[in-house]
Design a protein around this motif. Structure first.
Motif, PDB file in Angstrom:
ATOM      1  N   ASP A 185     -33.172  43.334  26.068  1.00  0.00           N
ATOM      2  CA  ASP A 185     -33.787  44.667  26.067  1.00  0.00           C
ATOM      3  C   ASP A 185     -32.785  45.790  25.810  1.00  0.00           C
ATOM      4  O   ASP A 185     -33.120  46.966  25.915  1.00  0.00           O
ATOM      5  N   SER A 186     -31.547  45.429  25.465  1.00  0.00           N
ATOM      6  CA  SER A 186     -30.502  46.445  25.276  1.00  0.00           C
ATOM      7  C   SER A 186     -30.184  46.624  23.802  1.00  0.00           C
ATOM      8  O   SER A 186     -29.393  45.874  23.222  1.00  0.00           O
ATOM      9  N   THR A 187     -30.780  47.625  23.185  1.00  0.00           N
ATOM     10  CA  THR A 187     -30.425  47.924  21.801  1.00  0.00           C
ATOM     11  C   THR A 187     -29.049  48.595  21.721  1.00  0.00           C
ATOM     12  O   THR A 187     -28.386  48.529  20.687  1.00  0.00           O
ATOM     13  N   ALA A 188     -28.609  49.211  22.820  1.00  0.00           N
ATOM     14  CA  ALA A 188     -27.304  49.884  22.818  1.00  0.00           C
ATOM     15  C   ALA A 188     -26.176  48.878  22.615  1.00  0.00           C
ATOM     16  O   ALA A 188     -25.280  49.086  21.784  1.00  0.00           O
ATOM     17  N   LEU A 189     -26.196  47.779  23.376  1.00  0.00           N
ATOM     18  CA  LEU A 189     -25.154  46.768  23.225  1.00  0.00           C
ATOM     19  C   LEU A 189     -25.242  46.073  21.864  1.00  0.00           C
ATOM     20  O   LEU A 189     -24.229  45.737  21.262  1.00  0.00           O
ATOM     21  N   LEU A 190     -26.477  45.853  21.401  1.00  0.00           N
ATOM     22  CA  LEU A 190     -26.628  45.265  20.074  1.00  0.00           C
ATOM     23  C   LEU A 190     -26.059  46.194  19.011  1.00  0.00           C
ATOM     24  O   LEU A 190     -25.449  45.734  18.034  1.00  0.00           O
ATOM     25  N   ALA A 191     -26.245  47.494  19.205  1.00  0.00           N
ATOM     26  CA  ALA A 191     -25.697  48.460  18.252  1.00  0.00           C
ATOM     27  C   ALA A 191     -24.174  48.385  18.225  1.00  0.00           C
ATOM     28  O   ALA A 191     -23.557  48.419  17.152  1.00  0.00           O
ATOM     29  N   VAL A 192     -23.543  48.263  19.398  1.00  0.00           N
ATOM     30  CA  VAL A 192     -22.081  48.135  19.451  1.00  0.00           C
ATOM     31  C   VAL A 192     -21.637  46.855  18.745  1.00  0.00           C
ATOM     32  O   VAL A 192     -20.658  46.843  17.984  1.00  0.00           O
ATOM     33  N   ALA A 193     -22.371  45.761  18.999  1.00  0.00           N
ATOM     34  CA  ALA A 193     -22.040  44.489  18.356  1.00  0.00           C
ATOM     35  C   ALA A 193     -22.150  44.606  16.839  1.00  0.00           C
ATOM     36  O   ALA A 193     -21.292  44.115  16.096  1.00  0.00           O
ATOM     37  N   LEU A 194     -23.193  45.283  16.362  1.00  0.00           N
ATOM     38  CA  LEU A 194     -23.383  45.430  14.911  1.00  0.00           C
ATOM     39  C   LEU A 194     -22.357  46.376  14.306  1.00  0.00           C
ATOM     40  O   LEU A 194     -21.974  46.229  13.137  1.00  0.00           O
ATOM     41  N   VAL A 195     -21.877  47.354  15.083  1.00  0.00           N
ATOM     42  CA  VAL A 195     -20.788  48.211  14.609  1.00  0.00           C
ATOM     43  C   VAL A 195     -19.516  47.389  14.431  1.00  0.00           C
ATOM     44  O   VAL A 195     -18.812  47.501  13.421  1.00  0.00           O
ATOM     45  N   LEU A 196     -19.207  46.560  15.404  1.00  0.00           N
ATOM     46  CA  LEU A 196     -18.035  45.684  15.283  1.00  0.00           C
ATOM     47  C   LEU A 196     -18.194  44.719  14.114  1.00  0.00           C
ATOM     48  O   LEU A 196     -17.235  44.416  13.400  1.00  0.00           O
ATOM     49  N   LEU A 197     -19.411  44.234  13.926  1.00  0.00           N
ATOM     50  CA  LEU A 197     -19.682  43.325  12.809  1.00  0.00           C
ATOM     51  C   LEU A 197     -19.401  44.021  11.476  1.00  0.00           C
ATOM     52  O   LEU A 197     -18.764  43.448  10.583  1.00  0.00           O
ATOM     53  N   GLY A 198     -19.877  45.260  11.351  1.00  0.00           N
ATOM     54  CA  GLY A 198     -19.625  46.014  10.126  1.00  0.00           C
ATOM     55  C   GLY A 198     -18.154  46.322   9.923  1.00  0.00           C
ATOM     56  O   GLY A 198     -17.632  46.243   8.802  1.00  0.00           O
ATOM     57  N   LEU A 199     -17.454  46.665  11.006  1.00  0.00           N
ATOM     58  CA  LEU A 199     -16.026  46.963  10.911  1.00  0.00           C
ATOM     59  C   LEU A 199     -15.240  45.728  10.492  1.00  0.00           C
ATOM     60  O   LEU A 199     -14.333  45.813   9.642  1.00  0.00           O
ATOM     61  N   GLY A 200     -15.559  44.578  11.068  1.00  0.00           N
ATOM     62  CA  GLY A 200     -14.872  43.344  10.687  1.00  0.00           C
ATOM     63  C   GLY A 200     -15.072  43.021   9.217  1.00  0.00           C
ATOM     64  O   GLY A 200     -14.146  42.599   8.522  1.00  0.00           O
ATOM     65  N   TRP A 201     -16.291  43.240   8.732  1.00  0.00           N
ATOM     66  CA  TRP A 201     -16.581  43.026   7.313  1.00  0.00           C
ATOM     67  C   TRP A 201     -15.757  43.972   6.449  1.00  0.00           C
ATOM     68  O   TRP A 201     -15.199  43.579   5.419  1.00  0.00           O
ATOM     69  N   ASN A 202     -15.659  45.224   6.862  1.00  0.00           N
ATOM     70  CA  ASN A 202     -14.895  46.218   6.108  1.00  0.00           C
ATOM     71  C   ASN A 202     -13.426  45.838   6.013  1.00  0.00           C
ATOM     72  O   ASN A 202     -12.820  45.898   4.935  1.00  0.00           O
ATOM     73  N   LEU A 203     -12.840  45.452   7.116  1.00  0.00           N
ATOM     74  CA  LEU A 203     -11.435  45.053   7.122  1.00  0.00           C
ATOM     75  C   LEU A 203     -11.195  43.881   6.169  1.00  0.00           C
ATOM     76  O   LEU A 203     -10.199  43.847   5.434  1.00  0.00           O
ATOM     77  N   GLY A 204     -12.118  42.920   6.196  1.00  0.00           N
ATOM     78  CA  GLY A 204     -11.970  41.756   5.332  1.00  0.00           C
ATOM     79  C   GLY A 204     -12.178  42.078   3.863  1.00  0.00           C
ATOM     80  O   GLY A 204     -11.455  41.580   3.000  1.00  0.00           O
ATOM     81  N   LEU A 205     -13.169  42.931   3.562  1.00  0.00           N
ATOM     82  CA  LEU A 205     -13.460  43.225   2.161  1.00  0.00           C
ATOM     83  C   LEU A 205     -12.331  44.023   1.502  1.00  0.00           C
ATOM     84  O   LEU A 205     -11.923  43.706   0.376  1.00  0.00           O
ATOM     85  N   VAL A 206     -11.828  45.040   2.178  1.00  0.00           N
ATOM     86  CA  VAL A 206     -10.780  45.865   1.576  1.00  0.00           C
ATOM     87  C   VAL A 206      -9.491  45.059   1.398  1.00  0.00           C
ATOM     88  O   VAL A 206      -8.859  45.096   0.334  1.00  0.00           O
ATOM     89  N   SER A 207      -9.093  44.319   2.421  1.00  0.00           N
ATOM     90  CA  SER A 207      -7.860  43.528   2.314  1.00  0.00           C
ATOM     91  C   SER A 207      -8.016  42.408   1.296  1.00  0.00           C
ATOM     92  O   SER A 207      -7.109  42.157   0.482  1.00  0.00           O
ATOM     93  N   GLY A 208      -9.170  41.723   1.288  1.00  0.00           N
ATOM     94  CA  GLY A 208      -9.394  40.646   0.333  1.00  0.00           C
ATOM     95  C   GLY A 208      -9.456  41.148  -1.098  1.00  0.00           C
ATOM     96  O   GLY A 208      -8.929  40.506  -2.015  1.00  0.00           O
ATOM     97  N   THR A 209     -10.089  42.303  -1.314  1.00  0.00           N
ATOM     98  CA  THR A 209     -10.152  42.885  -2.655  1.00  0.00           C
ATOM     99  C   THR A 209      -8.756  43.213  -3.169  1.00  0.00           C
ATOM    100  O   THR A 209      -8.435  42.978  -4.343  1.00  0.00           O
ATOM    101  N   ALA A 210      -7.913  43.767  -2.298  1.00  0.00           N
ATOM    102  CA  ALA A 210      -6.543  44.083  -2.699  1.00  0.00           C
ATOM    103  C   ALA A 210      -5.772  42.812  -3.061  1.00  0.00           C
ATOM    104  O   ALA A 210      -5.004  42.794  -4.036  1.00  0.00           O
ATOM    105  N   MET A 211      -5.974  41.744  -2.301  1.00  0.00           N
ATOM    106  CA  MET A 211      -5.304  40.481  -2.612  1.00  0.00           C
ATOM    107  C   MET A 211      -5.699  39.966  -3.995  1.00  0.00           C
ATOM    108  O   MET A 211      -4.844  39.539  -4.790  1.00  0.00           O
TER     109      MET A 211
END
Length: 408
Positions: free
Chosen positions: A309-335
Motif C-alpha cells: 500500500d506504499s506508493t512512496a517507497l515504490l516511487a523511491v525504488a523506481l527512482v533508484l531504478l532509473g538512476l541505475g539505468w542512467n549510470l549504465g547507459l551513459v558509461s556504456g555509451t562512452a565505452m
C-alpha cells in the motif's frame, strides 16, 4: 574540434529539441502499454507482452537506423525512425478502438521504432565531441528527454479524457500524444539537423588537422564491457518498471498514482545525465558503470520490501531504478564510442542497441509471467541480483584499458 564549436552547439540544440518531443512519445508505452494489454486481454500474465513487443520492434529498428545512419548519416536514420514510431502509435489507437489484441501487438512492434530512435539519438550527440567530452555530450541529449518523459505520464488522465471524448478507450490517449510527439521530432530532425553530425565527423576525420591531433589518452572501455553494461541495465530496468503500474493498480491505487510513479522513474532515467556525464569523463567509465550495478541492486531490494500500500517507497525504488539505468547507459555509451572507429561506428552502435532492445523484450515478456507465478517482490529482488552480472565484464575491461584515437 571541441565540444564548443558552432557546429556541435547547433547539433546539440536540434537534438535537444527533438528529444524533448520524443520523450513524451517514449513515455506512453511505459505508462499504459501494460495496462492496455491487460484491459483488452483480461490477463495479468500478458501485461508484460507490450513491453516485450515494442522492445522487439526497437531491436529491429536499431538495425535499420544504424545501417541507414552508416550509409546516409544520422539525419535520415533518426528521422525515419521517428516517422515509423508515429505510425505505430496511431496503430495502437486504432486497435484500441477495435479491441483487437492481435492487431494491438502488431502496432506495438512498429511503435518500438520510436523507442529505439530516442536512444540512438544519443550517439549523434557524441559524433563531433572529443573523447574527453563524449559522455557529457551524450548526457546533454539524454537529459532533454526528461521534460517530455516526465510530462507525458502526468498527462495520462488528460489524454485519457481526450480519447474518451473521441470515443476511444481512455488508455489509448497517451498514444495519441506519442503519435504527435514522434511526428514533430521527425520534422525537427529532418529540417534542422544540419550539418549531419556523423557525415561531418567523417569529413573532419580525413583532414590533416585532426589526423595530427596528437596522442590520445587511454580510456577504460571496449565493445564487450560497454555492451554488457547497457544490456544488463536495460534488462533489470524494463523487468521491474513494466510491472510496477500493474502492481500499483492491483493494490487499490489509480492510474494517476501509477503515472506519477512512472514520471519520477523517467525523470531519474534522464535528469541526472549532466552529472553522470561529468563523472564518466572525470572519474572513468568503469567506476560509474559499477555504481550502476549497485544502484540497481538497491532498487530491487527496496521494491521487494516495500509494503503493497506504499506508493512512496515504490516511487523511491523506481527512482533508484532509473538512476541505475542512467549510470549504465551513459558509461556504456562512452565505452562503445571510444572503442569503435568512425568507419564502422554507426553500424556497431546499432548492433549493440539490438542487444539492448532484445534484453528489454525478454525482460518485458518474462516480467508478467514472474509476477503472475510468484509476485512483484520476487521479480524486483531477482532483478536487483541480476544487475551484478555486469561486474565480471567490467573487471575484464578494466584490465585491458583499450586506448582510443582522439578522432575515433
Amino acid at each position: 574540434m571541441t565540444a564548443s564549436t558552432p557546429e556541435q552547439r547547433r547539433i546539440l540544440v536540434v537534438l535537444v529539441a527533438a528529444q524533448v518531443l520524443s520523450g513524451a512519445g517514449l513515455a506512453a508505452g511505459i505508462t499504459v502499454g501494460a495496462l492496455l494489454a491487460q484491459e483488452l486481454s483480461g490477463s495479468t500474465g500478458l501485461a508484460g507482452v507490450p513491453t516485450a513487443l515494442f522492445t522487439i520492434g526497437s531491436a529491429a529498428a536499431a538495425v535499420g537506423v544504424g545501417r541507414l545512419s552508416q550509409a546516409r548519416g544520422r539525419r535520415p536514420g533518426l528521422t525515419l525512425g521517428y516517422v515509423v514510431g508515429a505510425v505505430g502509435a496511431m496503430g495502437v489507437v486504432v486497435t484500441a478502438v477495435t479491441a483487437n489484441v492481435v492487431l494491438l501487438f502488431v502496432a506495438l512492434l512498429v511503435y518500438g521504432a520510436g523507442t529505439s530512435t530516442n536512444l540512438q539519438a544519443r550517439y549523434a550527440g557524441a559524433d563531433l565531441a572529443p573523447p574527453g567530452g563524449r559522455a557529457r555530450a551524450v548526457s546533454i541529449v539524454l537529459v532533454a528527454t526528461t521534460l517530455g518523459g516526465v510530462v507525458g505520464p502526468n498527462l495520462t488522465a488528460a489524454t485519457g479524457s481526450l480519447a474518451e471524448a473521441l470515443g476511444i478507450r481512455p488508455l489509448a490517449g497517451p498514444f495519441l500524444l506519442a503519435a504527435a510527439a514522434y511526428a514533430l521530432a521527425a520534422l525537427v530532425l529532418g529540417v534542422f539537423l544540419r550539418p549531419d553530425p556523423l557525415q561531418r565527423a567523417r569529413e573532419l576525420d580525413e583532414s590533416p588537422v585532426v589526423a595530427n591531433a596528437g596522442p590520445a589518452r587511454p580510456v577504460d572501455g571496449s565493445v564487450l564491457p560497454g555492451a554488457a553494461v547497457m544490456i544488463v541495465t536495460q534488462l533489470v530496468m524494463v523487468a521491474i518498471m513494466t510491472m510496477t503500474p500493474v502492481h500499483i493498480l492491483e493494490h487499490g491505487h489509480g492510474v494517476g498514482a501509477a503515472g506519477a510513479v512512472i514520471a519520477l522513474h523517467v525523470a531519474a532515467m534522464f535528469l541526472p545525465s549532466p552529472v553522470t556525464g561529468w563523472l564518466v569523463d572525470r572519474v572513468g567509465r568503469v567506476p560509474v558503470a559499477a555504481a550502476s550495478g549497485g544502484t540497481l541492486l538497491a532498487a530491487g531490494v527496496l521494491g521487494a520490501v516495500a509494503p503493497d500500500d506504499s506508493t512512496a517507497l515504490l516511487a523511491v525504488a523506481l527512482v533508484l531504478l532509473g538512476l541505475g539505468w542512467n549510470l549504465g547507459l551513459v558509461s556504456g555509451t562512452a565505452m562503445i564510442t571510444d572503442a569503435v572507429p568512425l568507419a564502422r561506428r554507426a553500424r556497431t552502435q546499432g548492433t549493440v542497441d539490438v542487444g539492448i532492445a532484445l534484453s528489454g523484450a525478454g525482460a518485458g515478456l518474462a516480467s508478467g509471467l514472474v509476477v503472475a507465478g510468484s509476485g512483484y517482490a520476487e521479480l524486483s529482488l531477482g532483478g536487483g541480483i541480476v544487475a551484478l552480472v555486469m561486474l565480471p565484464f567490467l573487471a575484464a575491461g578494466r584490465r585491458r584499458r583499450i586506448p582510443s584515437d582522439r578522432h575515433a
